[in-house]
Design a protein around this motif. Structure first.
Motif, PDB file in Angstrom:
ATOM      1  N   ALA A 266       4.850   1.790  -7.396  1.00 10.00           N
ATOM      2  CA  ALA A 266       3.662   2.613  -7.103  1.00 10.00           C
ATOM      3  C   ALA A 266       2.511   2.340  -8.069  1.00 10.00           C
ATOM      4  O   ALA A 266       1.754   3.237  -8.417  1.00 10.00           O
ATOM      5  CB  ALA A 266       4.020   4.104  -7.071  1.00 10.00           C
ATOM      6  N   ASP A 267       2.397   1.087  -8.490  1.00 12.61           N
ATOM      7  CA  ASP A 267       1.295   0.700  -9.385  1.00 12.61           C
ATOM      8  C   ASP A 267      -0.004   0.677  -8.576  1.00 12.61           C
ATOM      9  O   ASP A 267      -0.390  -0.332  -7.971  1.00 12.61           O
ATOM     10  CB  ASP A 267       1.596  -0.694  -9.984  1.00 12.61           C
ATOM     11  CG  ASP A 267       0.631  -1.093 -11.076  1.00 12.61           C
ATOM     12  OD1 ASP A 267      -0.527  -0.622 -11.065  1.00 12.61           O
ATOM     13  OD2 ASP A 267       1.033  -1.901 -11.924  1.00 12.61           O
ATOM     14  N   VAL A 268      -0.656   1.815  -8.576  1.00 15.62           N
ATOM     15  CA  VAL A 268      -1.805   2.034  -7.695  1.00 15.62           C
ATOM     16  C   VAL A 268      -2.947   1.042  -7.975  1.00 15.62           C
ATOM     17  O   VAL A 268      -3.649   0.617  -7.056  1.00 15.62           O
ATOM     18  CB  VAL A 268      -2.252   3.516  -7.811  1.00 15.62           C
ATOM     19  CG1 VAL A 268      -2.893   3.800  -9.168  1.00 15.62           C
ATOM     20  CG2 VAL A 268      -3.148   3.929  -6.672  1.00 15.62           C
ATOM     21  N   ALA A 269      -3.101   0.652  -9.232  1.00 17.06           N
ATOM     22  CA  ALA A 269      -4.194  -0.268  -9.604  1.00 17.06           C
ATOM     23  C   ALA A 269      -3.943  -1.662  -9.033  1.00 17.06           C
ATOM     24  O   ALA A 269      -4.846  -2.298  -8.479  1.00 17.06           O
ATOM     25  CB  ALA A 269      -4.328  -0.330 -11.123  1.00 17.06           C
ATOM     26  N   VAL A 270      -2.702  -2.118  -9.148  1.00 16.90           N
ATOM     27  CA  VAL A 270      -2.367  -3.445  -8.607  1.00 16.90           C
ATOM     28  C   VAL A 270      -2.431  -3.416  -7.080  1.00 16.90           C
ATOM     29  O   VAL A 270      -2.847  -4.399  -6.449  1.00 16.90           O
ATOM     30  CB  VAL A 270      -0.992  -3.925  -9.127  1.00 16.90           C
ATOM     31  CG1 VAL A 270      -0.551  -5.197  -8.422  1.00 16.90           C
ATOM     32  CG2 VAL A 270      -1.063  -4.156 -10.630  1.00 16.90           C
ATOM     33  N   HIS A 271      -2.057  -2.305  -6.482  1.00 15.09           N
ATOM     34  CA  HIS A 271      -2.156  -2.198  -5.016  1.00 15.09           C
ATOM     35  C   HIS A 271      -3.604  -2.347  -4.555  1.00 15.09           C
ATOM     36  O   HIS A 271      -3.894  -3.064  -3.595  1.00 15.09           O
ATOM     37  CB  HIS A 271      -1.596  -0.860  -4.528  1.00 15.09           C
ATOM     38  CG  HIS A 271      -0.103  -0.756  -4.704  1.00 15.09           C
ATOM     39  ND1 HIS A 271       0.630   0.300  -4.222  1.00 15.09           N
ATOM     40  CD2 HIS A 271       0.781  -1.574  -5.329  1.00 15.09           C
ATOM     41  CE1 HIS A 271       1.918   0.129  -4.539  1.00 15.09           C
ATOM     42  NE2 HIS A 271       2.025  -1.013  -5.210  1.00 15.09           N
ATOM     43  N   ALA A 272      -4.510  -1.673  -5.258  1.00 15.50           N
ATOM     44  CA  ALA A 272      -5.932  -1.778  -4.886  1.00 15.50           C
ATOM     45  C   ALA A 272      -6.408  -3.222  -5.071  1.00 15.50           C
ATOM     46  O   ALA A 272      -7.131  -3.759  -4.226  1.00 15.50           O
ATOM     47  CB  ALA A 272      -6.769  -0.824  -5.741  1.00 15.50           C
ATOM     48  N   LEU A 273      -5.975  -3.844  -6.161  1.00 14.47           N
ATOM     49  CA  LEU A 273      -6.389  -5.228  -6.425  1.00 14.47           C
ATOM     50  C   LEU A 273      -5.862  -6.183  -5.354  1.00 14.47           C
ATOM     51  O   LEU A 273      -6.583  -7.061  -4.874  1.00 14.47           O
ATOM     52  CB  LEU A 273      -5.904  -5.654  -7.813  1.00 14.47           C
ATOM     53  CG  LEU A 273      -6.226  -7.097  -8.221  1.00 14.47           C
ATOM     54  CD1 LEU A 273      -7.733  -7.360  -8.205  1.00 14.47           C
ATOM     55  CD2 LEU A 273      -5.659  -7.399  -9.613  1.00 14.47           C
ATOM     56  N   MET A 274      -4.605  -6.000  -4.955  1.00 16.45           N
ATOM     57  CA  MET A 274      -4.039  -6.869  -3.903  1.00 16.45           C
ATOM     58  C   MET A 274      -4.810  -6.702  -2.597  1.00 16.45           C
ATOM     59  O   MET A 274      -5.080  -7.682  -1.896  1.00 16.45           O
ATOM     60  CB  MET A 274      -2.557  -6.556  -3.687  1.00 16.45           C
ATOM     61  CG  MET A 274      -1.678  -7.011  -4.843  1.00 16.45           C
ATOM     62  SD  MET A 274       0.086  -6.925  -4.442  1.00 16.45           S
ATOM     63  CE  MET A 274       0.383  -5.169  -4.547  1.00 16.45           C
ATOM     64  N   ASP A 275      -5.176  -5.464  -2.285  1.00 15.87           N
ATOM     65  CA  ASP A 275      -5.945  -5.241  -1.055  1.00 15.87           C
ATOM     66  C   ASP A 275      -7.334  -5.879  -1.137  1.00 15.87           C
ATOM     67  O   ASP A 275      -7.861  -6.351  -0.122  1.00 15.87           O
ATOM     68  CB  ASP A 275      -6.061  -3.741  -0.758  1.00 15.87           C
ATOM     69  CG  ASP A 275      -4.908  -3.256   0.119  1.00 15.87           C
ATOM     70  OD1 ASP A 275      -4.131  -4.113   0.608  1.00 15.87           O
ATOM     71  OD2 ASP A 275      -4.777  -2.038   0.307  1.00 15.87           O
ATOM     72  N   ALA A 276      -7.903  -5.901  -2.332  1.00 15.33           N
ATOM     73  CA  ALA A 276      -9.207  -6.560  -2.503  1.00 15.33           C
ATOM     74  C   ALA A 276      -9.068  -8.063  -2.244  1.00 15.33           C
ATOM     75  O   ALA A 276      -9.888  -8.662  -1.552  1.00 15.33           O
ATOM     76  CB  ALA A 276      -9.747  -6.300  -3.905  1.00 15.33           C
ATOM     77  N   LEU A 277      -8.012  -8.666  -2.771  1.00 13.63           N
ATOM     78  CA  LEU A 277      -7.795 -10.113  -2.591  1.00 13.63           C
ATOM     79  C   LEU A 277      -7.548 -10.442  -1.126  1.00 13.63           C
ATOM     80  O   LEU A 277      -8.134 -11.379  -0.573  1.00 13.63           O
ATOM     81  CB  LEU A 277      -6.587 -10.571  -3.423  1.00 13.63           C
ATOM     82  CG  LEU A 277      -6.748 -10.462  -4.946  1.00 13.63           C
ATOM     83  CD1 LEU A 277      -5.394 -10.645  -5.633  1.00 13.63           C
ATOM     84  CD2 LEU A 277      -7.764 -11.472  -5.465  1.00 13.63           C
ATOM     85  N   LEU A 278      -6.680  -9.657  -0.496  1.00 13.47           N
ATOM     86  CA  LEU A 278      -6.374  -9.898   0.924  1.00 13.47           C
ATOM     87  C   LEU A 278      -7.600  -9.629   1.786  1.00 13.47           C
ATOM     88  O   LEU A 278      -7.871 -10.353   2.748  1.00 13.47           O
ATOM     89  CB  LEU A 278      -5.199  -9.021   1.360  1.00 13.47           C
ATOM     90  CG  LEU A 278      -3.855  -9.343   0.696  1.00 13.47           C
ATOM     91  CD1 LEU A 278      -2.834  -8.247   1.023  1.00 13.47           C
ATOM     92  CD2 LEU A 278      -3.337 -10.704   1.131  1.00 13.47           C
ATOM     93  N   GLY A 279      -8.358  -8.600   1.404  1.00 13.74           N
ATOM     94  CA  GLY A 279      -9.566  -8.257   2.150  1.00 13.74           C
ATOM     95  C   GLY A 279     -10.582  -9.389   2.101  1.00 13.74           C
ATOM     96  O   GLY A 279     -11.215  -9.718   3.104  1.00 13.74           O
ATOM     97  N   ALA A 280     -10.737 -10.001   0.930  1.00 14.38           N
ATOM     98  CA  ALA A 280     -11.711 -11.095   0.766  1.00 14.38           C
ATOM     99  C   ALA A 280     -11.399 -12.238   1.714  1.00 14.38           C
ATOM    100  O   ALA A 280     -12.298 -12.898   2.221  1.00 14.38           O
ATOM    101  CB  ALA A 280     -11.709 -11.579  -0.672  1.00 14.38           C
ATOM    102  N   LEU A 281     -10.128 -12.469   1.970  1.00 21.49           N
ATOM    103  CA  LEU A 281      -9.736 -13.606   2.797  1.00 21.49           C
ATOM    104  C   LEU A 281      -9.461 -13.210   4.247  1.00 21.49           C
ATOM    105  O   LEU A 281      -9.009 -14.032   5.048  1.00 21.49           O
ATOM    106  CB  LEU A 281      -8.504 -14.282   2.204  1.00 21.49           C
ATOM    107  CG  LEU A 281      -8.770 -14.928   0.836  1.00 21.49           C
ATOM    108  CD1 LEU A 281      -7.496 -15.447   0.227  1.00 21.49           C
ATOM    109  CD2 LEU A 281      -9.790 -16.047   0.974  1.00 21.49           C
ATOM    110  N   GLY A 282      -9.705 -11.949   4.560  1.00 21.57           N
ATOM    111  CA  GLY A 282      -9.472 -11.493   5.924  1.00 21.57           C
ATOM    112  C   GLY A 282      -7.998 -11.528   6.297  1.00 21.57           C
ATOM    113  O   GLY A 282      -7.642 -11.787   7.446  1.00 21.57           O
ATOM    114  N   LEU A 283      -7.141 -11.273   5.304  1.00 20.92           N
ATOM    115  CA  LEU A 283      -5.692 -11.358   5.558  1.00 20.92           C
ATOM    116  C   LEU A 283      -5.050  -9.982   5.724  1.00 20.92           C
ATOM    117  O   LEU A 283      -3.841  -9.837   5.555  1.00 20.92           O
ATOM    118  CB  LEU A 283      -5.005 -12.113   4.409  1.00 20.92           C
ATOM    119  CG  LEU A 283      -5.345 -13.605   4.268  1.00 20.92           C
ATOM    120  CD1 LEU A 283      -4.669 -14.194   3.022  1.00 20.92           C
ATOM    121  CD2 LEU A 283      -4.902 -14.374   5.506  1.00 20.92           C
ATOM    122  N   GLY A 284      -5.863  -8.975   6.029  1.00 18.15           N
ATOM    123  CA  GLY A 284      -5.286  -7.657   6.289  1.00 18.15           C
ATOM    124  C   GLY A 284      -5.093  -6.869   5.015  1.00 18.15           C
ATOM    125  O   GLY A 284      -5.978  -6.813   4.173  1.00 18.15           O
TER     126      GLY A 284
END
Ligand code: MG
Length: 391
Positions: A266-284
């Motif tokens: 439940a590392d909320v900060a890393v979760h947000a970061l992963m979503d930012a990376l996936l979002g940048a590439l349009g990977l959901g």
């Protein structure tokens, strides 16, 4: 010697597959047509331009001028015909009678170098014609009426482009005659050869940049070549605080009486970061990538998941430029952990520490973070395509 340019933009652009005349396609906020006209105007070689458009594009052209401004060198508008030959003739008839040289240019060539246009005009002045040509790179085959294939000597072949410049009166006379005789031609050089027996080809450095945008792939390539390929992504996540759980943020265990509840750590900060990376590439998003119904991810360190996300990022040819993470929590104070968090993330993202920022804020006791019901995090990440990587 006065020189005019007839710009032919009356094609249907069917080969570009853009669903409209390709020259109206906007690239980086400006149409191909206006780029071509601006480019010609900037050369300061022409006294005026006659623009030939299809009658059904008249309104689209007006709208284009209203939006982007009209090129001041366009002195007259002419409507195109059913074939390219008819369109050029329509343009030539709108050129002033005292013009001496006329160049015919495709509107789909917005990058013609000045020296290329100049070389054709100089040849037309000296010899009556000047057609830009390049050596042929591919081996060309001739297919006879019997279906038999022959191979002409490549050294004797040239590919011709536009601009093609001519003595105005001679070209106009040839076109008028071709109109009466209904001569099928694919370019003005061919027509000039037909009636005057010869045409001058000129070679010039820079001709290789004089690309004609023809297929959808040409336009896609333009976008890739001309646009710096940066992608930005944003991520947001929130988890509930619960007793009997560790508090892990950016892979660092933080001393606290409660931790965040969740399927993984439940590392909320890393979760947000992963979503930012996936979002940048349009990977959901991570929910799609690592479903919490999958027991493989139970209790897993989110830093491990971040490694997997980074494998995907690199797999697309992108690298992280920088990332910024904000953790929203009323308690505990996170400042003592910041340096370790930043180091963790920089390592996982494969960047220097000065390209990662981790910051924390409270909400002054407002909302679920302020009431210590949970912790949220937001992140933005900027990615850039690695040099030499193609999608
Ligand atoms: Mg989460």
């Amino acid at each position: 010697m006065s020189a005019w340019c007839v710009v032919v933009a009356a094609g249907r652009g069917a080969r570009a597959g853009l669903g409209r005349n390709k020259v109206f396609y906007r690239h980086r906020g400006r149409s191909i047509l206006n780029r071509c006209l601006d480019n010609l105007a900037a050369m300061e070689l022409f006294d005026g331009i006659v623009l030939v458009i299809a009658r059904e594009d008249a309104q689209a052209y007006d709208e284009l001028c209203a939006r982007e401004g009209a090129c001041p060198l366009v002195r007259a508008l002419a409507y195109g015909g059913a074939s390219r030959r008819e369109s050029v003739l329509s343009g030539l008839r709108a050129v002033p009678a005292d013009a001496e040289i006329v160049a015919v240019q495709d509107a789909a060539r917005p990058f013609t170098p000045r020296e290329v246009a100049l070389a054709t005009l100089e040849s037309a002045r000296a010899h009556g014609s000047g057609v830009i040509s390049t050596p042929v790179v591919d081996t060309i085959k001739l297919i006879g009426p019997d279906g038999k294939v022959r191979t002409p000597d490549r050294d004797s072949l040239r590919a011709v482009q536009t601009p093609q410049a001519f003595d105005f009166k001679k070209l106009l006379a040839a076109h008028e005659r071709a109109e009466r005789e209904n001569l099928p031609v694919t370019d003005d050089a061919m027509l000039f050869e037909h009636y005057y027996g010869d045409v001058r080809l000129v070679t010039c450095k820079g001709a290789e940049q004089n690309v004609k945008l023809t297929t959808k792939a040409d336009f896609d390539m333009l976008d890739r070549k001309e646009l710096p390929d940066f992608r930005v992504g944003h991520g947001y996540d929130a988890h509930r605080l619960a007793t009997g759980r560790k508090l892990v943020l950016c892979g660092v265990e933080v001393a606290h009486d409660r931790g965040l509840d969740g399927h993984s750590d439940a590392d909320v900060a890393v979760h947000a970061l992963m979503d930012a990376l996936l979002g940048a590439l349009g990977l959901g998003d991570i929910g799609r990538l690592f479903p919490d119904s999958d027991p493989a991810y139970e209790g897993i360190s989110s830093m491990r998941l971040l490694e997997e996300v980074m494998l995907r990022v690199r797999g697309t040819g992108f690298a992280v430029v920088n990332a910024d993470v904000t953790i929203v929590a009323q308690r505990p104070k996170l400042l003592p952990y910041m340096a370790a968090m930043r180091k963790n993330l920089a390592e996982a993202l494969g960047v220097a520490e000065d390209r990662v920022n981790v910051k924390a804020t409270t909400t002054e006791r407002m909302g679920f973070e302020g009431e210590e019901l949970g912790v949220s995090a937001q992140a933005v990440a900027l990615l850039a395509r690695q040099a030499g990587e193609e999608a």
